[in-house]
Design an enzyme around this catalytic site. Structure first.
Site, PDB file in Angstrom:
ATOM      1  CB  SER A  78      38.490  33.133  39.293  1.00 41.24           C
ATOM      2  OG  SER A  78      39.243  32.459  39.812  1.00 41.24           O
ATOM      3  CE  LYS A  81      42.127  35.000  39.555  1.00 37.86           C
ATOM      4  NZ  LYS A  81      41.640  33.741  39.884  1.00 37.86           N
ATOM      5  CB  SER A 133      41.403  32.731  35.887  1.00 37.55           C
ATOM      6  OG  SER A 133      40.649  33.065  36.935  1.00 37.55           O
TER       7      SER A 133
END
Length: 417
Positions: A78, A81, A133
Protein backbone atom coordinates in the site's frame (compact mmCIF):
# COMPACT_ATOMS: atom_id res chain seq x y z
CA UNK A 1 72.90 64.74 -25.63
CA UNK A 2 69.39 64.43 -27.04
CA UNK A 3 70.73 62.50 -30.05
CA UNK A 4 72.61 60.06 -27.74
CA UNK A 5 69.42 59.40 -25.74
CA UNK A 6 67.40 58.95 -28.88
CA UNK A 7 69.94 56.42 -30.15
CA UNK A 8 69.81 54.40 -26.94
CA UNK A 9 66.01 54.55 -26.91
CA UNK A 10 65.93 53.38 -30.50
CA UNK A 11 68.18 50.44 -29.72
CA UNK A 12 66.05 49.56 -26.66
CA UNK A 13 62.94 49.78 -28.81
CA UNK A 14 64.39 47.45 -31.45
CA UNK A 15 65.45 44.87 -28.88
CA UNK A 16 61.99 44.85 -27.30
CA UNK A 17 60.28 44.49 -30.66
CA UNK A 18 62.58 41.58 -31.55
CA UNK A 19 61.79 39.79 -28.27
CA UNK A 20 58.07 40.37 -28.73
CA UNK A 21 58.08 38.77 -32.19
CA UNK A 22 59.55 35.56 -30.67
CA UNK A 23 56.89 35.11 -27.98
CA UNK A 24 55.02 31.80 -27.85
CA UNK A 25 52.32 30.39 -25.57
CA UNK A 26 51.46 27.16 -23.73
CA UNK A 27 48.00 26.83 -22.15
CA UNK A 28 47.87 25.73 -18.50
CA UNK A 29 44.84 24.51 -16.59
CA UNK A 30 44.74 24.79 -12.81
CA UNK A 31 41.94 23.04 -10.90
CA UNK A 32 40.88 23.02 -7.29
CA UNK A 33 42.31 20.30 -5.10
CA UNK A 34 40.03 18.01 -3.10
CA UNK A 35 40.37 18.14 0.66
CA UNK A 36 38.11 17.25 3.55
CA UNK A 37 38.37 17.06 7.29
CA UNK A 38 38.96 13.49 8.42
CA UNK A 39 36.56 13.00 11.31
CA UNK A 40 35.33 9.65 12.52
CA UNK A 41 31.59 9.00 12.58
CA UNK A 42 29.32 6.07 13.17
CA UNK A 43 28.57 3.91 10.15
CA UNK A 44 25.28 2.22 9.38
CA UNK A 45 25.64 -1.42 8.37
CA UNK A 46 23.02 -3.17 6.24
CA UNK A 47 22.99 -6.07 8.71
CA UNK A 48 21.58 -3.72 11.38
CA UNK A 49 18.26 -3.46 9.53
CA UNK A 50 15.41 -5.93 9.34
CA UNK A 51 14.31 -4.72 5.90
CA UNK A 52 15.68 -6.57 2.91
CA UNK A 53 15.66 -3.35 0.88
CA UNK A 54 16.09 0.13 2.35
CA UNK A 55 17.32 3.63 1.58
CA UNK A 56 17.87 6.90 3.40
CA UNK A 57 17.52 9.89 1.08
CA UNK A 58 18.23 13.61 1.33
CA UNK A 59 14.88 15.06 0.28
CA UNK A 60 16.38 18.31 -0.99
CA UNK A 61 18.76 16.84 -3.56
CA UNK A 62 17.49 13.28 -3.87
CA UNK A 63 20.94 11.93 -2.98
CA UNK A 64 20.93 8.47 -1.44
CA UNK A 65 22.77 8.66 1.89
CA UNK A 66 22.44 4.98 2.72
CA UNK A 67 21.28 1.96 0.76
CA UNK A 68 20.68 -1.69 1.48
CA UNK A 69 19.95 -3.28 -1.90
CA UNK A 70 18.01 -0.10 -2.61
CA UNK A 71 17.89 -0.73 -6.35
CA UNK A 72 16.40 -4.25 -6.07
CA UNK A 73 12.87 -4.63 -7.42
CA UNK A 74 10.20 -5.89 -5.01
CA UNK A 75 6.43 -5.53 -4.34
CA UNK A 76 5.53 -2.39 -2.37
CA UNK A 77 1.99 -3.08 -1.08
CA UNK A 78 0.00 0.00 0.00
CA UNK A 79 2.93 2.40 -0.20
CA UNK A 80 1.59 2.44 -3.79
CA UNK A 81 -1.13 4.76 -2.54
CA UNK A 82 1.19 7.77 -2.32
CA UNK A 83 1.19 7.78 -6.13
CA UNK A 84 -2.58 7.27 -6.25
CA UNK A 85 -3.07 10.19 -3.88
CA UNK A 86 -0.76 12.67 -5.59
CA UNK A 87 -2.24 11.93 -9.04
CA UNK A 88 -5.75 12.42 -7.68
CA UNK A 89 -4.75 15.74 -6.12
CA UNK A 90 -3.08 16.94 -9.31
CA UNK A 91 -5.77 15.78 -11.75
CA UNK A 92 -8.97 16.03 -9.75
CA UNK A 93 -10.89 18.56 -7.68
CA UNK A 94 -11.56 17.94 -4.00
CA UNK A 95 -15.27 18.64 -4.49
CA UNK A 96 -15.58 16.05 -7.28
CA UNK A 97 -18.29 13.44 -6.74
CA UNK A 98 -16.85 9.95 -7.13
CA UNK A 99 -19.27 7.19 -8.11
CA UNK A 100 -18.72 3.67 -6.78
CA UNK A 101 -18.59 0.87 -9.35
CA UNK A 102 -19.11 -2.82 -8.75
CA UNK A 103 -15.38 -3.39 -9.17
CA UNK A 104 -14.56 -0.84 -6.50
CA UNK A 105 -17.19 -2.22 -4.12
CA UNK A 106 -15.84 -5.76 -4.50
CA UNK A 107 -12.28 -5.03 -3.37
CA UNK A 108 -10.96 -7.11 -0.46
CA UNK A 109 -10.13 -5.90 3.01
CA UNK A 110 -8.91 -3.46 4.12
CA UNK A 111 -11.94 -1.58 2.75
CA UNK A 112 -14.23 1.33 3.49
CA UNK A 113 -17.26 -0.86 2.81
CA UNK A 114 -18.68 1.33 0.04
CA UNK A 115 -21.63 0.04 -1.99
CA UNK A 116 -22.13 0.10 -5.74
CA UNK A 117 -24.03 3.22 -6.74
CA UNK A 118 -22.89 5.31 -3.77
CA UNK A 119 -21.01 8.53 -4.37
CA UNK A 120 -18.42 10.27 -2.22
CA UNK A 121 -16.53 13.53 -2.41
CA UNK A 122 -12.97 13.06 -3.62
CA UNK A 123 -11.59 14.92 -0.60
CA UNK A 124 -13.19 12.45 1.82
CA UNK A 125 -11.95 9.47 -0.14
CA UNK A 126 -8.37 10.74 -0.03
CA UNK A 127 -8.47 10.63 3.77
CA UNK A 128 -9.89 7.12 3.56
CA UNK A 129 -7.08 6.21 1.16
CA UNK A 130 -4.15 7.56 3.15
CA UNK A 131 -5.26 7.17 6.78
CA UNK A 132 -6.95 3.77 6.65
CA UNK A 133 -5.45 2.50 3.36
CA UNK A 134 -8.82 1.34 2.03
CA UNK A 135 -8.51 -0.77 -1.11
CA UNK A 136 -12.01 -0.08 -2.46
CA UNK A 137 -11.39 3.66 -2.11
CA UNK A 138 -8.25 3.39 -4.24
CA UNK A 139 -10.14 1.72 -7.10
CA UNK A 140 -12.99 4.26 -6.95
CA UNK A 141 -10.47 7.12 -7.14
CA UNK A 142 -8.59 5.46 -10.00
CA UNK A 143 -11.74 4.98 -12.05
CA UNK A 144 -12.79 8.58 -11.42
CA UNK A 145 -9.44 10.12 -12.37
CA UNK A 146 -8.35 7.73 -15.14
CA UNK A 147 -11.67 6.39 -16.44
CA UNK A 148 -10.60 2.84 -15.57
CA UNK A 149 -8.09 1.08 -13.39
CA UNK A 150 -5.91 0.19 -16.37
CA UNK A 151 -5.87 3.75 -17.67
CA UNK A 152 -5.05 5.08 -14.21
CA UNK A 153 -2.21 2.55 -13.99
CA UNK A 154 -0.90 4.02 -17.24
CA UNK A 155 -0.98 7.44 -15.61
CA UNK A 156 0.92 6.07 -12.63
CA UNK A 157 3.59 4.51 -14.82
CA UNK A 158 3.94 7.66 -16.90
CA UNK A 159 4.43 9.77 -13.78
CA UNK A 160 6.95 7.28 -12.39
CA UNK A 161 8.94 7.50 -15.61
CA UNK A 162 8.84 11.30 -15.49
CA UNK A 163 10.30 11.17 -11.98
CA UNK A 164 13.11 8.88 -13.08
CA UNK A 165 11.67 5.81 -11.35
CA UNK A 166 12.75 3.41 -14.07
CA UNK A 167 12.50 0.27 -11.90
CA UNK A 168 8.84 0.75 -10.98
CA UNK A 169 5.78 -0.86 -12.55
CA UNK A 170 2.21 -0.19 -11.40
CA UNK A 171 -0.73 -2.49 -12.09
CA UNK A 172 -3.14 -1.57 -9.30
CA UNK A 173 -3.91 1.73 -7.53
CA UNK A 174 -4.02 0.08 -4.10
CA UNK A 175 -0.86 -2.03 -4.14
CA UNK A 176 -2.47 -5.44 -3.90
CA UNK A 177 -0.19 -8.14 -5.28
CA UNK A 178 -0.73 -8.37 -9.03
CA UNK A 179 0.92 -9.65 -12.18
CA UNK A 180 0.33 -9.19 -15.89
CA UNK A 181 2.18 -9.86 -19.13
CA UNK A 182 4.75 -7.18 -18.23
CA UNK A 183 5.60 -8.50 -14.79
CA UNK A 184 4.56 -7.98 -11.19
CA UNK A 185 3.47 -4.80 -9.43
CA UNK A 186 6.78 -3.56 -8.01
CA UNK A 187 9.23 -0.77 -7.23
CA UNK A 188 12.58 -0.34 -5.47
CA UNK A 189 13.31 1.35 -2.16
CA UNK A 190 15.19 4.02 -4.11
CA UNK A 191 12.30 4.67 -6.49
CA UNK A 192 9.81 4.71 -3.62
CA UNK A 193 11.85 7.35 -1.81
CA UNK A 194 12.05 9.36 -5.03
CA UNK A 195 8.25 9.27 -5.35
CA UNK A 196 7.87 10.50 -1.78
CA UNK A 197 10.36 13.28 -2.52
CA UNK A 198 8.12 14.39 -5.36
CA UNK A 199 5.00 14.28 -3.20
CA UNK A 200 6.43 16.50 -0.44
CA UNK A 201 8.88 18.83 -2.22
CA UNK A 202 8.01 19.13 -5.91
CA UNK A 203 4.34 18.46 -6.64
CA UNK A 204 2.03 21.48 -6.98
CA UNK A 205 -0.25 19.58 -4.59
CA UNK A 206 2.44 18.97 -1.96
CA UNK A 207 0.75 21.04 0.75
CA UNK A 208 -2.55 19.17 0.31
CA UNK A 209 -0.67 15.87 0.37
CA UNK A 210 1.01 16.77 3.66
CA UNK A 211 -2.22 18.05 5.20
CA UNK A 212 -4.04 14.81 4.44
CA UNK A 213 -1.27 12.44 5.49
CA UNK A 214 -0.59 14.29 8.77
CA UNK A 215 -4.22 14.30 9.92
CA UNK A 216 -4.81 12.15 13.00
CA UNK A 217 -8.46 11.32 12.44
CA UNK A 218 -11.24 12.20 10.02
CA UNK A 219 -14.97 11.48 9.68
CA UNK A 220 -17.34 11.90 6.73
CA UNK A 221 -20.53 10.68 5.06
CA UNK A 222 -21.36 9.97 1.45
CA UNK A 223 -22.60 12.71 -0.88
CA UNK A 224 -26.21 12.10 0.21
CA UNK A 225 -25.34 12.42 3.88
CA UNK A 226 -25.80 8.72 4.51
CA UNK A 227 -23.56 6.72 6.80
CA UNK A 228 -20.74 7.82 9.05
CA UNK A 229 -17.19 6.77 8.20
CA UNK A 230 -14.35 7.26 10.67
CA UNK A 231 -10.68 7.17 9.69
CA UNK A 232 -7.68 6.96 12.01
CA UNK A 233 -4.13 7.53 10.86
CA UNK A 234 -2.10 4.32 11.24
CA UNK A 235 1.25 5.99 10.64
CA UNK A 236 2.76 5.50 14.11
CA UNK A 237 5.93 7.28 13.00
CA UNK A 238 4.14 10.63 13.23
CA UNK A 239 4.26 10.34 17.04
CA UNK A 240 7.54 8.46 17.22
CA UNK A 241 10.11 11.15 16.44
CA UNK A 242 10.23 14.93 16.62
CA UNK A 243 9.88 16.37 13.14
CA UNK A 244 8.04 13.38 11.66
CA UNK A 245 6.43 14.78 8.54
CA UNK A 246 4.45 12.14 6.67
CA UNK A 247 4.44 8.50 5.68
CA UNK A 248 2.56 5.49 4.35
CA UNK A 249 2.48 1.89 5.53
CA UNK A 250 1.80 -1.23 3.51
CA UNK A 251 1.48 -4.99 3.77
CA UNK A 252 0.68 -7.90 1.48
CA UNK A 253 1.66 -11.56 1.58
CA UNK A 254 4.22 -11.07 -1.19
CA UNK A 255 5.53 -7.65 -0.13
CA UNK A 256 5.73 -8.10 3.62
CA UNK A 257 5.64 -4.97 5.74
CA UNK A 258 6.64 -1.82 3.83
CA UNK A 259 6.98 1.81 4.76
CA UNK A 260 7.97 5.16 3.32
CA UNK A 261 8.18 8.26 5.49
CA UNK A 262 9.80 11.66 5.88
CA UNK A 263 11.21 13.66 8.77
CA UNK A 264 12.17 17.33 8.95
CA UNK A 265 14.69 18.63 11.46
CA UNK A 266 15.63 22.29 11.28
CA UNK A 267 16.42 22.68 7.58
CA UNK A 268 17.18 19.01 6.91
CA UNK A 269 14.59 16.63 5.46
CA UNK A 270 15.18 12.89 5.30
CA UNK A 271 13.17 10.18 3.57
CA UNK A 272 13.25 6.50 4.53
CA UNK A 273 11.86 3.76 2.29
CA UNK A 274 11.65 0.13 3.40
CA UNK A 275 10.52 -2.94 1.47
CA UNK A 276 10.14 -6.51 2.75
CA UNK A 277 10.61 -5.41 6.36
CA UNK A 278 9.36 -8.55 8.06
CA UNK A 279 6.20 -10.61 7.93
CA UNK A 280 3.71 -11.46 10.70
CA UNK A 281 4.35 -11.39 13.59
CA UNK A 282 7.00 -8.73 12.98
CA UNK A 283 4.83 -5.68 12.41
CA UNK A 284 7.11 -3.46 14.48
CA UNK A 285 10.25 -4.05 12.43
CA UNK A 286 9.46 -1.17 10.08
CA UNK A 287 9.27 1.30 12.96
CA UNK A 288 12.59 0.09 14.37
CA UNK A 289 14.31 0.42 10.99
CA UNK A 290 12.77 3.82 10.32
CA UNK A 291 13.93 5.20 13.66
CA UNK A 292 17.41 3.77 13.18
CA UNK A 293 17.86 5.25 9.70
CA UNK A 294 16.42 8.64 10.64
CA UNK A 295 18.65 8.83 13.72
CA UNK A 296 21.66 7.91 11.61
CA UNK A 297 20.84 10.76 9.24
CA UNK A 298 20.30 13.29 12.02
CA UNK A 299 23.51 12.43 13.83
CA UNK A 300 25.83 12.29 10.84
CA UNK A 301 24.67 14.56 8.01
CA UNK A 302 24.89 18.34 8.04
CA UNK A 303 24.73 21.00 5.34
CA UNK A 304 27.72 22.45 3.56
CA UNK A 305 27.51 25.00 0.76
CA UNK A 306 28.90 24.44 -2.72
CA UNK A 307 29.05 27.22 -5.27
CA UNK A 308 30.45 30.49 -6.44
CA UNK A 309 30.37 32.14 -3.03
CA UNK A 310 32.13 29.28 -1.27
CA UNK A 311 35.34 27.46 -2.13
CA UNK A 312 35.78 24.38 0.09
CA UNK A 313 39.41 24.05 -0.90
CA UNK A 314 40.62 27.66 -0.72
CA UNK A 315 41.94 27.17 -4.23
CA UNK A 316 42.16 29.74 -6.99
CA UNK A 317 41.24 28.79 -10.51
CA UNK A 318 43.45 30.47 -13.12
CA UNK A 319 44.04 29.93 -16.80
CA UNK A 320 46.67 31.03 -19.27
CA UNK A 321 45.26 32.88 -22.25
CA UNK A 322 47.26 32.25 -25.37
CA UNK A 323 48.64 35.45 -26.86
CA UNK A 324 46.81 37.41 -24.16
CA UNK A 325 47.61 40.80 -22.68
CA UNK A 326 46.09 42.27 -19.48
CA UNK A 327 48.08 45.48 -19.17
CA UNK A 328 51.39 44.33 -17.71
CA UNK A 329 54.66 44.01 -19.60
CA UNK A 330 53.93 41.91 -22.74
CA UNK A 331 56.81 39.47 -22.31
CA UNK A 332 57.09 35.78 -23.26
CA UNK A 333 54.58 34.62 -20.63
CA UNK A 334 50.93 34.11 -21.42
CA UNK A 335 48.36 36.29 -19.70
CA UNK A 336 47.08 34.75 -16.49
CA UNK A 337 43.46 35.49 -15.69
CA UNK A 338 41.32 34.35 -12.78
CA UNK A 339 38.09 32.49 -13.41
CA UNK A 340 35.22 31.90 -11.01
CA UNK A 341 32.05 29.84 -10.84
CA UNK A 342 28.84 31.74 -11.43
CA UNK A 343 25.53 30.87 -9.78
CA UNK A 344 23.81 30.46 -6.45
CA UNK A 345 25.35 28.10 -3.88
CA UNK A 346 23.88 24.62 -3.47
CA UNK A 347 23.49 23.08 -0.03
CA UNK A 348 24.52 19.46 0.31
CA UNK A 349 24.06 17.11 3.25
CA UNK A 350 27.46 15.61 3.98
CA UNK A 351 29.27 13.73 6.67
CA UNK A 352 32.21 15.59 8.19
CA UNK A 353 34.71 13.23 6.59
CA UNK A 354 32.96 13.06 3.23
CA UNK A 355 34.85 14.50 0.29
CA UNK A 356 33.50 16.83 -2.34
CA UNK A 357 35.13 16.08 -5.67
CA UNK A 358 35.51 18.80 -8.28
CA UNK A 359 36.27 18.52 -11.96
CA UNK A 360 37.17 21.53 -14.09
CA UNK A 361 36.63 21.44 -17.82
CA UNK A 362 37.82 24.34 -19.95
CA UNK A 363 37.28 25.04 -23.61
CA UNK A 364 40.17 24.02 -25.83
CA UNK A 365 42.69 26.55 -27.09
CA UNK A 366 41.86 29.47 -24.83
CA UNK A 367 43.23 32.41 -26.73
CA UNK A 368 42.79 36.17 -26.71
CA UNK A 369 40.73 38.16 -26.88
CA UNK A 370 38.66 37.10 -23.83
CA UNK A 371 36.13 39.50 -22.35
CA UNK A 372 35.40 39.67 -18.62
CA UNK A 373 32.33 37.55 -17.92
CA UNK A 374 32.81 35.24 -20.89
CA UNK A 375 32.24 31.56 -20.11
CA UNK A 376 35.36 29.52 -20.70
CA UNK A 377 34.39 26.24 -19.04
CA UNK A 378 32.50 24.67 -16.16
CA UNK A 379 33.16 23.09 -12.80
CA UNK A 380 31.30 20.00 -11.65
CA UNK A 381 30.96 19.11 -7.97
CA UNK A 382 30.15 15.52 -7.00
CA UNK A 383 30.08 13.30 -3.93
CA UNK A 384 30.88 9.59 -4.19
CA UNK A 385 30.48 9.81 -7.95
CA UNK A 386 27.06 11.49 -7.74
CA UNK A 387 26.92 14.86 -9.47
CA UNK A 388 25.66 17.54 -7.11
CA UNK A 389 26.07 20.81 -9.00
CA UNK A 390 27.50 22.23 -12.22
CA UNK A 391 28.54 25.88 -12.53
CA UNK A 392 29.79 27.85 -15.54
CA UNK A 393 33.32 29.18 -15.17
CA UNK A 394 33.68 32.75 -16.37
CA UNK A 395 36.63 35.09 -16.83
CA UNK A 396 36.98 37.69 -14.08
CA UNK A 397 38.94 40.08 -16.29
CA UNK A 398 39.51 40.94 -19.92
CA UNK A 399 42.52 39.64 -21.84
CA UNK A 400 43.23 41.55 -25.04
CA UNK A 401 45.06 39.98 -27.94
CA UNK A 402 48.78 40.69 -27.71
CA UNK A 403 49.32 42.31 -31.11
CA UNK A 404 52.38 44.03 -32.48
CA UNK A 405 50.63 47.37 -32.05
CA UNK A 406 49.96 46.73 -28.34
CA UNK A 407 53.59 45.79 -27.81
CA UNK A 408 54.78 48.82 -29.71
CA UNK A 409 52.45 51.14 -27.82
CA UNK A 410 53.67 49.68 -24.54
CA UNK A 411 57.32 50.28 -25.45
CA UNK A 412 56.60 53.81 -26.67
CA UNK A 413 54.87 54.58 -23.39
CA UNK A 414 57.98 53.45 -21.51
CA UNK A 415 60.19 55.64 -23.66
CA UNK A 416 57.96 58.66 -23.18
CA UNK A 417 57.89 58.14 -19.43
Amino acid sequence: MMKRLAGRSGMFLLLLILEITLLFTAPVIVTAENAAEDTSDSEMRPSELYARYAVLMDAETGRILFSKSGDTEAPMASTTKIMTCILALENGTLTDKVSVSSEAASQPEVSLGMKEGQSFYLKDLLYSLMLESHNDTAVAIAEHIGGSVSEFANMMNTKAEELGCMSTYFITPNGLDAEDENGIHHTTAQDLARMMKYCITESPAKEQFLEITRTGSYTFSDCDGNGSYACTNHNAFLKMMDGALTGKTGFTADAGYCYVGALQNDDRTFIVALLACGWPNNKGYKWSDTRKLMTYGLENYFYRDIGSSYDPYNAELTVDVENGYTGSFPDSKNADINVSAQGSPVRVLLKQNEEIESEVQLIENISAPIKAGAQIGEITYSVNGNRIAVYPLCAEETALERTFKICLDYVVSLVLL
